[in-house]
Design an enzyme around this catalytic site. Structure first.
Site, PDB file in Angstrom:
ATOM      1  N   ASP A  78       8.757  -4.259  -2.930  1.00 17.51           N
ATOM      2  CA  ASP A  78       8.316  -3.040  -3.621  1.00 17.51           C
ATOM      3  C   ASP A  78       9.551  -2.314  -4.158  1.00 17.51           C
ATOM      4  O   ASP A  78      10.547  -2.185  -3.440  1.00 17.51           O
ATOM      5  CB  ASP A  78       7.662  -2.053  -2.633  1.00 17.51           C
ATOM      6  CG  ASP A  78       6.300  -2.502  -2.133  1.00 17.51           C
ATOM      7  OD1 ASP A  78       5.739  -3.482  -2.664  1.00 17.51           O
ATOM      8  OD2 ASP A  78       5.796  -1.835  -1.189  1.00 17.51           O
ATOM      9  N   HIS A 131       5.578   3.795   3.605  1.00 21.14           N
ATOM     10  CA  HIS A 131       6.335   3.551   2.371  1.00 21.14           C
ATOM     11  C   HIS A 131       7.257   4.740   2.065  1.00 21.14           C
ATOM     12  O   HIS A 131       8.442   4.570   1.780  1.00 21.14           O
ATOM     13  CB  HIS A 131       5.385   3.366   1.181  1.00 21.14           C
ATOM     14  CG  HIS A 131       4.753   2.011   1.071  1.00 21.14           C
ATOM     15  ND1 HIS A 131       3.598   1.669   1.720  1.00 21.14           N
ATOM     16  CD2 HIS A 131       5.118   0.903   0.373  1.00 21.14           C
ATOM     17  CE1 HIS A 131       3.272   0.420   1.416  1.00 21.14           C
ATOM     18  NE2 HIS A 131       4.172  -0.085   0.600  1.00 21.14           N
ATOM     19  N   HIS A 151       6.719   1.973  -7.258  1.00 23.05           N
ATOM     20  CA  HIS A 151       5.375   1.572  -6.823  1.00 23.05           C
ATOM     21  C   HIS A 151       4.584   2.761  -6.259  1.00 23.05           C
ATOM     22  O   HIS A 151       3.388   2.872  -6.466  1.00 23.05           O
ATOM     23  CB  HIS A 151       5.505   0.453  -5.785  1.00 23.05           C
ATOM     24  CG  HIS A 151       4.222  -0.012  -5.185  1.00 23.05           C
ATOM     25  ND1 HIS A 151       3.109  -0.330  -5.929  1.00 23.05           N
ATOM     26  CD2 HIS A 151       3.864  -0.213  -3.895  1.00 23.05           C
ATOM     27  CE1 HIS A 151       2.135  -0.705  -5.131  1.00 23.05           C
ATOM     28  NE2 HIS A 151       2.561  -0.638  -3.889  1.00 23.05           N
ATOM     29  N   HIS A 158       2.058  -7.411  -6.397  1.00 26.42           N
ATOM     30  CA  HIS A 158       1.850  -7.268  -4.946  1.00 26.42           C
ATOM     31  C   HIS A 158       1.057  -8.414  -4.326  1.00 26.42           C
ATOM     32  O   HIS A 158       0.428  -8.252  -3.275  1.00 26.42           O
ATOM     33  CB  HIS A 158       1.241  -5.890  -4.648  1.00 26.42           C
ATOM     34  CG  HIS A 158       2.136  -4.810  -5.162  1.00 26.42           C
ATOM     35  ND1 HIS A 158       3.215  -4.332  -4.439  1.00 26.42           N
ATOM     36  CD2 HIS A 158       2.182  -4.195  -6.368  1.00 26.42           C
ATOM     37  CE1 HIS A 158       3.859  -3.450  -5.177  1.00 26.42           C
ATOM     38  NE2 HIS A 158       3.251  -3.350  -6.349  1.00 26.42           N
ATOM     39  N   TRP A 188      -4.871  -7.953  -3.313  1.00 26.20           N
ATOM     40  CA  TRP A 188      -5.500  -6.678  -2.949  1.00 26.20           C
ATOM     41  C   TRP A 188      -6.868  -6.626  -3.618  1.00 26.20           C
ATOM     42  O   TRP A 188      -7.002  -7.035  -4.781  1.00 26.20           O
ATOM     43  CB  TRP A 188      -4.638  -5.499  -3.424  1.00 26.20           C
ATOM     44  CG  TRP A 188      -3.509  -5.246  -2.482  1.00 26.20           C
ATOM     45  CD1 TRP A 188      -2.370  -5.981  -2.368  1.00 26.20           C
ATOM     46  CD2 TRP A 188      -3.427  -4.216  -1.506  1.00 26.20           C
ATOM     47  NE1 TRP A 188      -1.590  -5.465  -1.371  1.00 26.20           N
ATOM     48  CE2 TRP A 188      -2.211  -4.377  -0.835  1.00 26.20           C
ATOM     49  CE3 TRP A 188      -4.265  -3.154  -1.132  1.00 26.20           C
ATOM     50  CZ2 TRP A 188      -1.797  -3.536   0.191  1.00 26.20           C
ATOM     51  CZ3 TRP A 188      -3.858  -2.311  -0.105  1.00 26.20           C
ATOM     52  CH2 TRP A 188      -2.642  -2.498   0.545  1.00 26.20           C
ATOM     53  N   GLU A 220       7.444  -7.481   1.600  1.00 24.98           N
ATOM     54  CA  GLU A 220       6.099  -7.629   2.166  1.00 24.98           C
ATOM     55  C   GLU A 220       5.575  -9.045   1.975  1.00 24.98           C
ATOM     56  O   GLU A 220       5.972  -9.757   1.055  1.00 24.98           O
ATOM     57  CB  GLU A 220       5.137  -6.628   1.492  1.00 24.98           C
ATOM     58  CG  GLU A 220       5.472  -5.193   1.839  1.00 24.98           C
ATOM     59  CD  GLU A 220       4.705  -4.163   1.034  1.00 24.98           C
ATOM     60  OE1 GLU A 220       4.329  -3.124   1.599  1.00 24.98           O
ATOM     61  OE2 GLU A 220       4.502  -4.374  -0.185  1.00 24.98           O
TER      62      GLU A 220
HETATM   63  N1  LIG Z   1       1.004  -0.595  -1.123  1.00 24.08           N
HETATM   64  C1  LIG Z   1       0.717  -2.001  -1.308  1.00 24.08           C
HETATM   65  C2  LIG Z   1      -0.065  -2.293  -2.530  1.00 24.08           C
HETATM   66  C3  LIG Z   1      -1.242  -1.466  -2.777  1.00 24.08           C
HETATM   67  O1  LIG Z   1      -1.479  -0.465  -2.131  1.00 24.08           O
HETATM   68  C4  LIG Z   1      -2.120  -1.942  -3.834  1.00 24.08           C
HETATM   69  C5  LIG Z   1      -1.762  -3.057  -4.556  1.00 24.08           C
HETATM   70  C6  LIG Z   1      -2.568  -3.514  -5.563  1.00 24.08           C
HETATM   71  C7  LIG Z   1      -3.740  -2.874  -5.858  1.00 24.08           C
HETATM   72  C8  LIG Z   1      -4.103  -1.751  -5.144  1.00 24.08           C
HETATM   73  C9  LIG Z   1      -3.289  -1.283  -4.132  1.00 24.08           C
HETATM   74  N2  LIG Z   1      -3.624  -0.164  -3.409  1.00 24.08           N
HETATM   75  C10 LIG Z   1      -4.778   0.530  -3.662  1.00 24.08           C
HETATM   76  O2  LIG Z   1      -5.078   1.537  -3.053  1.00 24.08           O
HETATM   77  C11 LIG Z   1       1.989  -2.757  -1.409  1.00 24.08           C
HETATM   78  O3  LIG Z   1       2.999  -2.149  -1.240  1.00 24.08           O
HETATM   79  O4  LIG Z   1       1.995  -3.936  -1.703  1.00 24.08           O
HETATM   80 ZN   LIG Z   2       4.218  -1.920  -0.161  1.00 22.97          ZN
HETATM   81 ZN   LIG Z   3       3.866  -4.328  -2.360  1.00 22.32          ZN
END
Ligand SMILES: N[C@@H](CC(=O)c1ccccc1NC=O)C(=O)O
Ligand SMILES: [Zn+2]
Ligand SMILES: [Zn+2]
EC number: 3.5.1.9
Length: 210
Positions: free
Chosen positions: A53, A158, A57, A47, A17, A170
């Site tokens: 997840d 989510h 999270h 992630h 990310w 994921e």
């Molecule tokens: N929702 C994503 C992860 C995510 O949103 C995220 C992961 C690492 C750093 C920042 C993230 N989101 C930032 O808005 C997931 O579930 O993997």
């Molecule tokens: Zn996720």
């Molecule tokens: Zn995730």
């Protein structure tokens, strides 16, 4: 045993990310130094790559990785192809026979270059939580880094999945997987305080006897 590996390799430079912890592995105590063994050290985000997840999270009161039963992550799973769509909602799955399916893996094929974090992905719509729960589904897997749009802050999918007790896997790689029924094995690590876990996810074709 015939296994299809649906995990993304974890190596230096693996996409994360934007702004998240880069993946890093190094030998911090070499065989020469220790006199007996190489000892590695790993730094990564939960992630990155293929992972699950935990509700923590996206919910401060949510359960952590250690609180989730490993049984959810092992067992019969159906792979379906839903490629070519901007998003997937109940209307896209309504015609499919899902009776008896508890784990559903969606091949969106929307992460086209695995060496780069995608700019856009096929995401899941909020109405999938109630729809999938009504079908008896307990785990949903996607071949993209998130079940929500990448720029989402509200994370409707989510929350909707979590509200219906559907667990989230994921970043699986379904590029070379034919739609059908398999045995899934994607066990998370027993991380006591964690918001998720990397997993080694594999599929065993049901016809395999070895
Ligand atoms: N929702 C994503 C992860 C995510 O949103 C995220 C992961 C690492 C750093 C920042 C993230 N989101 C930032 O808005 C997931 O579930 O993997
Ligand atoms: Zn996720
Ligand atoms: Zn995730």
């Amino acid at each position: 045993m015939t296994l299809i590996d649906i995990s993304r390799p974890l190596r230096s430079g693996v996409p994360t990310w934007p702004g998240d912890t880069p993946f890093h592995y190094e030998v911090v105590w070499s065989k020469e130094q220790s006199g007996s063994v190489n000892v590695g050290k790993l730094t990564m985000s939960i992630h990155t790559g293929t992972h699950v997840d935990a509700p923590f999270h996206f919910d401060n009161e949510g359960r952590k990785m250690i609180d989730l039963s490993p049984e959810l992550y092992v067992g019969l799973a159906r792979v379906i192809d839903v490629s070519g769509k901007a998003s997937i909602g109940a209307k896209d799955l309504a015609a499919l026979p899902l009776a008896g399916v508890t784990r559903l893996l969606l091949r969106t094929a929307s992460w086209t270059n695995p060496d780069e974090f995608p700019a856009e992905i096929t995401y899941l719509e909020e109405d999938l939580g109630p729809f999938l729960a009504e079908k008896g589904i307990r785990l949903i897997g996607v071949d993209v880094p998130s079940v929500d749009p990448l720029d989402s802050k509200v994370l409707s999918a989510h929350h909707s999945l979590h509200a219906h007790d559907i667990h989230i896997l994921e970043g699986i790689d379904l590029e070379r997987v034919a739609p059908g029924d398999y045995e899934l094995m994607a066990l998370p690590l027993p991380l006591v305080d964690s918001d998720g876990s990397p997993v080694r996810a594999v599929l065993r074709p049901l016809s395999a006897t070895d």
